[in-house]
Design a protein around this motif. Structure first.
Motif, PDB file in Angstrom:
ATOM      1  N   PHE A   1       6.605   4.226   7.798  1.00 48.76           N
ATOM      2  CA  PHE A   1       6.219   5.594   8.144  1.00 48.76           C
ATOM      3  C   PHE A   1       5.066   5.466   9.125  1.00 48.76           C
TER       4      PHE A   1
ATOM      5  N   PHE B   1       2.632   2.552   8.871  1.00 48.03           N
ATOM      6  CA  PHE B   1       2.499   2.083   7.498  1.00 48.03           C
ATOM      7  C   PHE B   1       3.847   1.651   6.919  1.00 48.03           C
TER       8      PHE B   1
ATOM      9  N   ALA C   1       5.910   1.340   3.854  1.00 46.67           N
ATOM     10  CA  ALA C   1       6.022   1.695   2.433  1.00 46.67           C
ATOM     11  C   ALA C   1       6.841   0.638   1.703  1.00 46.67           C
TER      12      ALA C   1
ATOM     13  N   GLU D   1       3.231   0.399  -9.626  1.00 48.11           N
ATOM     14  CA  GLU D   1       2.138   1.351  -9.539  1.00 48.11           C
ATOM     15  C   GLU D   1       2.519   2.521  -8.648  1.00 48.11           C
ATOM     16  N   ASN D   2       1.726   3.574  -8.727  1.00 45.88           N
ATOM     17  CA  ASN D   2       1.920   4.708  -7.834  1.00 45.88           C
ATOM     18  C   ASN D   2       1.822   4.221  -6.393  1.00 45.88           C
ATOM     19  N   GLY D   3       2.795   4.630  -5.609  1.00 42.98           N
ATOM     20  CA  GLY D   3       2.767   4.236  -4.200  1.00 42.98           C
ATOM     21  C   GLY D   3       3.393   2.877  -3.949  1.00 42.98           C
TER      22      GLY D   3
ATOM     23  N   GLY E   1       6.433   2.134  -3.869  1.00 43.50           N
ATOM     24  CA  GLY E   1       7.612   2.262  -3.012  1.00 43.50           C
ATOM     25  C   GLY E   1       8.902   2.548  -3.755  1.00 43.50           C
ATOM     26  N   LYS E   2       8.820   2.820  -5.054  1.00 46.24           N
ATOM     27  CA  LYS E   2      10.019   3.018  -5.861  1.00 46.24           C
ATOM     28  C   LYS E   2      10.861   4.185  -5.343  1.00 46.24           C
TER      29      LYS E   2
ATOM     30  N   THR F   1      10.718   5.712  -2.523  1.00 46.36           N
ATOM     31  CA  THR F   1      11.160   5.489  -1.142  1.00 46.36           C
ATOM     32  C   THR F   1      12.425   4.642  -1.122  1.00 46.36           C
TER      33      THR F   1
ATOM     34  N   GLU G   1      11.881   9.259 -12.791  1.00 46.34           N
ATOM     35  CA  GLU G   1      11.016   9.861 -13.816  1.00 46.34           C
ATOM     36  C   GLU G   1      11.658  11.092 -14.463  1.00 46.34           C
TER      37      GLU G   1
ATOM     38  N   HIS H   1       7.135   5.364 -15.761  1.00 47.53           N
ATOM     39  CA  HIS H   1       5.863   4.675 -15.994  1.00 47.53           C
ATOM     40  C   HIS H   1       5.637   4.448 -17.483  1.00 47.53           C
TER      41      HIS H   1
ATOM     42  N   GLY I   1       2.933  13.730   1.363  1.00 49.01           N
ATOM     43  CA  GLY I   1       3.323  12.362   1.726  1.00 49.01           C
ATOM     44  C   GLY I   1       2.755  11.303   0.805  1.00 49.01           C
ATOM     45  N   LEU I   2       1.996  11.711  -0.219  1.00 47.41           N
ATOM     46  CA  LEU I   2       1.436  10.738  -1.170  1.00 47.41           C
ATOM     47  C   LEU I   2       2.385  10.527  -2.329  1.00 47.41           C
ATOM     48  N   SER I   3       2.261   9.397  -2.993  1.00 46.17           N
ATOM     49  CA  SER I   3       3.071   9.172  -4.183  1.00 46.17           C
ATOM     50  C   SER I   3       2.541  10.046  -5.316  1.00 46.17           C
TER      51      SER I   3
ATOM     52  N   GLY J   1       1.407   9.664  -8.393  1.00 46.09           N
ATOM     53  CA  GLY J   1       0.157   9.347  -9.076  1.00 46.09           C
ATOM     54  C   GLY J   1      -1.052   9.601  -8.196  1.00 46.09           C
TER      55      GLY J   1
HETATM   56  N1  LIG Z   1       7.444  10.962   3.925  1.00 39.07           N
HETATM   57  C1  LIG Z   1       6.422  10.082   3.901  1.00 39.07           C
HETATM   58  N2  LIG Z   1       5.546   9.994   4.914  1.00 39.07           N
HETATM   59  C2  LIG Z   1       4.527   9.121   4.907  1.00 39.07           C
HETATM   60  N3  LIG Z   1       4.291   8.254   3.902  1.00 39.07           N
HETATM   61  C3  LIG Z   1       5.130   8.294   2.855  1.00 39.07           C
HETATM   62  C4  LIG Z   1       6.234   9.206   2.786  1.00 39.07           C
HETATM   63  N4  LIG Z   1       6.882   9.006   1.617  1.00 39.07           N
HETATM   64  C5  LIG Z   1       6.217   8.030   0.979  1.00 39.07           C
HETATM   65  N5  LIG Z   1       5.159   7.590   1.714  1.00 39.07           N
HETATM   66  C6  LIG Z   1       4.226   6.540   1.354  1.00 39.07           C
HETATM   67  O1  LIG Z   1       4.965   5.412   0.929  1.00 39.07           O
HETATM   68  C7  LIG Z   1       4.340   4.782  -0.181  1.00 39.07           C
HETATM   69  C8  LIG Z   1       5.322   4.653  -1.321  1.00 39.07           C
HETATM   70  O2  LIG Z   1       5.557   5.929  -1.876  1.00 39.07           O
HETATM   71  P1  LIG Z   1       6.598   6.178  -3.049  1.00 39.07           P
HETATM   72  O3  LIG Z   1       6.702   7.645  -3.237  1.00 39.07           O
HETATM   73  O4  LIG Z   1       7.843   5.425  -2.762  1.00 39.07           O
HETATM   74  O5  LIG Z   1       5.846   5.511  -4.284  1.00 39.07           O
HETATM   75  P2  LIG Z   1       6.307   5.408  -5.806  1.00 39.07           P
HETATM   76  O6  LIG Z   1       6.409   3.973  -6.138  1.00 39.07           O
HETATM   77  O7  LIG Z   1       7.512   6.249  -6.024  1.00 39.07           O
HETATM   78  O8  LIG Z   1       5.037   6.012  -6.556  1.00 39.07           O
HETATM   79  P3  LIG Z   1       4.914   7.011  -7.844  1.00 39.07           P
HETATM   80  O9  LIG Z   1       5.001   6.164  -9.058  1.00 39.07           O
HETATM   81  O10 LIG Z   1       3.532   7.557  -7.706  1.00 39.07           O
HETATM   82  O11 LIG Z   1       5.975   8.050  -7.737  1.00 39.07           O
HETATM   83  C9  LIG Z   1       3.115   5.620  -0.536  1.00 39.07           C
HETATM   84  O12 LIG Z   1       1.980   5.014   0.013  1.00 39.07           O
HETATM   85  C10 LIG Z   1       3.392   6.938   0.163  1.00 39.07           C
HETATM   86  O13 LIG Z   1       2.177   7.552   0.547  1.00 39.07           O
END
Ligand SMILES: Nc1ncnc2c1ncn2[C@@H]1O[C@H](COP(=O)(O)OP(=O)(O)OP(=O)(O)O)[C@@H](O)[C@H]1O
Ligand SMILES: [Mg+2]
Length: 505
Positions: free
Chosen positions: A17, A20, A22, A41-43, A45-46, A48, A169, A201, A398-400, A402
């Motif tokens: 992204f 960055f 992911a 952990e949160n973020g 990449g699960k 994604t 989840e 989680h 755009g944040l995960s 958590g």
């Molecule tokens: N559309 C987006 N634009 C920019 N960054 C993104 C986007 N989607 C996800 N990210 C970033 O990609 C990373 C992975 O996010 P993701 O949602 O896959 O995490 P996760 O493992 O599912 O976390 P959680 O357990 O909190 O749900 C994070 O840093 C997130 O900020």
């Protein structure tokens, strides 16, 4: 299982992204007839990774192999054709249509040019019967509970003959009974040969369900454990990269000050019949009970977010009247709500603005916005709670999950409340972030903040609370302190199973 061929392989998947990554280089094989848990952990990449499978995102690089053949997924239709269904945490149905209409949406059956409602309902009913669903094919989706709507999504996957079902989840909004039903269903589908990817989680769910667990960390595949050698300390080490010793780290030495909040016979004539409780400065008080017992509604009554029909609210001994949350915030109360999407966060706004929002609301009486000070507040918060954001102007959406939760908590710590109400503070939050949130709660208690915490996770209530009130059917069923705070005593009060649970005043 090892002699079986994988139904689906992800090879060297990366997703970028902007600048960055992911996902950096993830390879994962999924087998038919397994429940494959995905943790991290949160973020990490699960979600994604799963959105790439479902065609919602396109991978930046890497390969997907289906039944041994390369398969390109460039959109949701490709995923459908491949037999992959992703059930998002936010239900994805048309609320005003019936169950059958949702299941056939986009591929309606017709007869002589007319929509063949009867046949669609019959076919839907057959799938519902397989799931032992308690609602009918012609029910309107908006009349169903969240758990039932989830069943509709599963029915849709079955109807399309999906071979891979991804659940992200799925139990976050379910009661324990609904969760049990979902688990039975997931196991049934697994036994019928479906491959299930399950994101959660909650360690207990992972133990109960999974045949294999794979861990992602910082966009990388770390490893997998088979059911027989699952160990929670090993999983935590894989997820966090280091062992976490005492998750709760409860500090029993914090001195309790004066009574900050007192509710006397509070009620709304509906969900909360009558509730009396008090919280002192420096105290963490747990509010437990089954889903639907009235805990969140009681919190809303205190916060001025729900009209009160009886009882009194005292803040430091003075009777107060809150006609809106604004009044409560002015009086020094912060509240983290249960549902961050609906009530709390503004997903399209920047992280920074979400964090300082409550401060602005409080201080706007003075009609000056000190932008410099606001920036300082948000960057301190981002640092102290270890919120993972590329920069503070990124939108919260755009944040995960958590990290969204941590933003919300920062919003309330920024107003320096004297009372902080936390409704399910660690829902959807990974172990590392959990321990940060617990540390933050302990720090606030040490500074004299009174904390009222609603939680459905019993280990969290037991691990963090100085005292616990248990609600049942709109009333306080009992109060527990110190050694009497056990999961058994809480459940006994919550269900009314026994009258003998020790009640400590
Ligand atoms: N559309 C987006 N634009 C920019 N960054 C993104 C986007 N989607 C996800 N990210 C970033 O990609 C990373 C992975 O996010 P993701 O949602 O896959 O995490 P996760 O493992 O599912 O976390 P959680 O357990 O909190 O749900 C994070 O840093 C997130 O900020
Ligand atoms: Mg996620």
């Amino acid at each position: 299982m090892s002699e079986k061929k994988p139904i689906l392989q992800m090879r060297n998947i990366a997703k970028r992204f902007g600048q960055f990554y992911a996902l950096k280089d993830v390879s994962l094989s999924i087998y038919p007839g397994e429940i494959h848990a995905l943790m991290g952990e949160n973020g990490a990449g699960k979600s994604t990774l799963m959105k790439i499978l479902a065609g919602a995102y396109t991978a930046t690089s890497g390969e997907i192999v289906l039944d041994g053949q390369p398969y390109s997924i460039n959109g949701p239709k490709d995923a459908l054709r491949a037999g992959i269904t992703l059930i998002y945490q936010e239900i994805n149905l048309a609320p005003n249509l019936t169950v059958a209409e949702n299941i056939f949406l986009g591929s309606e059956l017709t007869r002589n040019g007319m929509v063949n409602r009867r046949q669609m309902e019959e076919e839907t009913q057959q799938v519902l019967n397989r799931l032992a669903a308690r609602f009918k094919a012609n029910a309107t989706v908006s009349s169903l509970t969240i758990a039932e709507q989830q069943q509709v999504e599963i029915a849709r996957a079955l109807h399309r003959n999906s071979r891979v079902l991804v659940m992200d989840e799925p139990t976050a909004a379910l009661s324990s009974r609904e969760t049990d039903r979902l688990f039975a269903l997931v196991k049934q589908l697994r036994d019928e040969g479906m491959a299930i990817i399950y994101i959660s989680h909650r360690m207990a769910e992972i133990y109960e369900l999974s045949d294999r667990v794979s861990v992602l960390r910082d966009g990388q595949y770390i490893g997998s454990l088979m059911r027989d050698n699952l160990s929670s300390s090993e999983l935590v080490r894989m997820m966090v990269g280091r062992p976490l010793n005492d998750l709760f780290n409860k500090d029993r030495t914090i001195e309790k000050g004066q009574t900050v909040l007192e509710c006397q016979h509070l009620g709304d004539g509906n969900k909360v019949l009558e509730a009396s409780l008090m919280v002192r400065a420096g105290e963490i008080v747990g509010l437990s009970g089954l889903v639907g017992a009235g805990r969140s509604e009681l919190a809303q009554l205190i916060f001025g977010a729900r009209p009160r029909t009886r009882g009194e609210l005292l803040l430091r001994g003075n009777v107060v009247q809150f006609s809106s949350p604004r009044d409560a915030i002015d009086a020094g109360i912060g509240m983290l709500t249960e549902n961050r999407k609906e009530q709390g966060l503004f997903l399209e706004m920047a992280v920074h603005d979400n964090i300082v929002m409550a401060t602005i609301e409080r201080d706007s009486h003075f009609h000056v916005l000190d932008e410099g000070r606001n920036r300082a507040i948000s960057s301190t918060a981002i640092k102290s709670l270890n919120i993972r954001v590329p920069h503070s102007q990124v939108t919260v959406g755009g944040l995960s999950g958590g990290n969204q939760q941590k933003c919300l908590i920062s919003r309330w710590t920024a107003i320096h409340p004297s009372l902080l109400i936390l409704d399910e503070p660690t829902r959807g939050v990974d172990v590392g972030a959990k321990s940060e949130i617990y540390r933050m709660m302990t720090d606030m208690a040490r500074k004299g903040v009174a904390i009222l915490m609603i939680s459905s996770e019993l280990p969290e209530i037991v691990g963090m609370s100085d005292r616990v009130y248990v609600m049942r059917a709109g009333e306080i069923a009992g109060e527990l302190a110190d050694e009497a705070i056990t999961q058994e005593n809480i459940m006994a009060l919550a269900t009314g199973a026994t009258q003998s649970a020790s009640q400590v005043a």
